[in-house]
Design a protein around this motif. Sequence first.
Motif, PDB file in Angstrom:
ATOM      1  N   SER A   1       0.740  -1.221  -0.059  1.00 28.20           N
ATOM      2  CA  SER A   1       0.027  -0.009   0.135  1.00 28.20           C
ATOM      3  C   SER A   1       0.669   1.199   0.130  1.00 28.20           C
ATOM      4  O   SER A   1       0.517   1.976  -0.687  1.00 28.20           O
ATOM      5  CB  SER A   1      -1.044  -0.062   1.174  1.00 28.20           C
ATOM      6  OG  SER A   1      -1.793  -1.137   1.152  1.00 28.20           O
TER       7      SER A   1
ATOM      8  N   SER B   1     -10.212   9.375   5.529  1.00 31.39           N
ATOM      9  CA  SER B   1      -8.994   8.948   4.862  1.00 31.39           C
ATOM     10  C   SER B   1      -8.328   7.837   5.381  1.00 31.39           C
ATOM     11  O   SER B   1      -7.948   7.202   4.761  1.00 31.39           O
ATOM     12  CB  SER B   1      -7.880  10.398   4.881  1.00 31.39           C
ATOM     13  OG  SER B   1      -8.541  11.330   4.153  1.00 31.39           O
TER      14      SER B   1
ATOM     15  N   ALA C   1      -7.408   4.435   3.810  1.00 35.10           N
ATOM     16  CA  ALA C   1      -6.061   3.781   3.836  1.00 35.10           C
ATOM     17  C   ALA C   1      -6.227   2.310   4.341  1.00 35.10           C
ATOM     18  O   ALA C   1      -5.578   1.439   3.452  1.00 35.10           O
ATOM     19  CB  ALA C   1      -4.998   4.714   4.568  1.00 35.10           C
TER      20      ALA C   1
ATOM     21  N   VAL D   1       1.135   4.039  -2.949  1.00 39.60           N
ATOM     22  CA  VAL D   1       1.282   5.622  -2.871  1.00 39.60           C
ATOM     23  C   VAL D   1       2.449   6.399  -3.505  1.00 39.60           C
ATOM     24  O   VAL D   1       2.388   7.222  -4.316  1.00 39.60           O
ATOM     25  CB  VAL D   1       1.003   5.921  -1.393  1.00 39.60           C
ATOM     26  CG1 VAL D   1       1.196   7.593  -1.052  1.00 39.60           C
ATOM     27  CG2 VAL D   1      -0.378   5.535  -0.937  1.00 39.60           C
TER      28      VAL D   1
END
Length: 77
Positions: A25, A52, A56, A29
């Motif tokens: 992850s 947010s 995530a 990003v």
Amino acid sequence: MSDSWLPTLRTSTPQEGWELAAKMSRVGVKITQPSDEIRSRLRPGYSENADSLIAASHVIAVNFQTVAAANDYWREG
């Protein structure tokens, strides 16, 4: 990213699988936004935003599903 950071999805334990999912992850990003400066500037905007943070966590969970499937859910035989 020129170097190989993901030689396998295989892990020995579910904990290692979760850590790999989190790393996948983070790398996602970095690939999406390669600028360290911009990521640092954006961080305060999402680091204290519940939506947010939940988003995530969702991305990590989806990546964990992929890793778990690749490890046959850590079941033997």
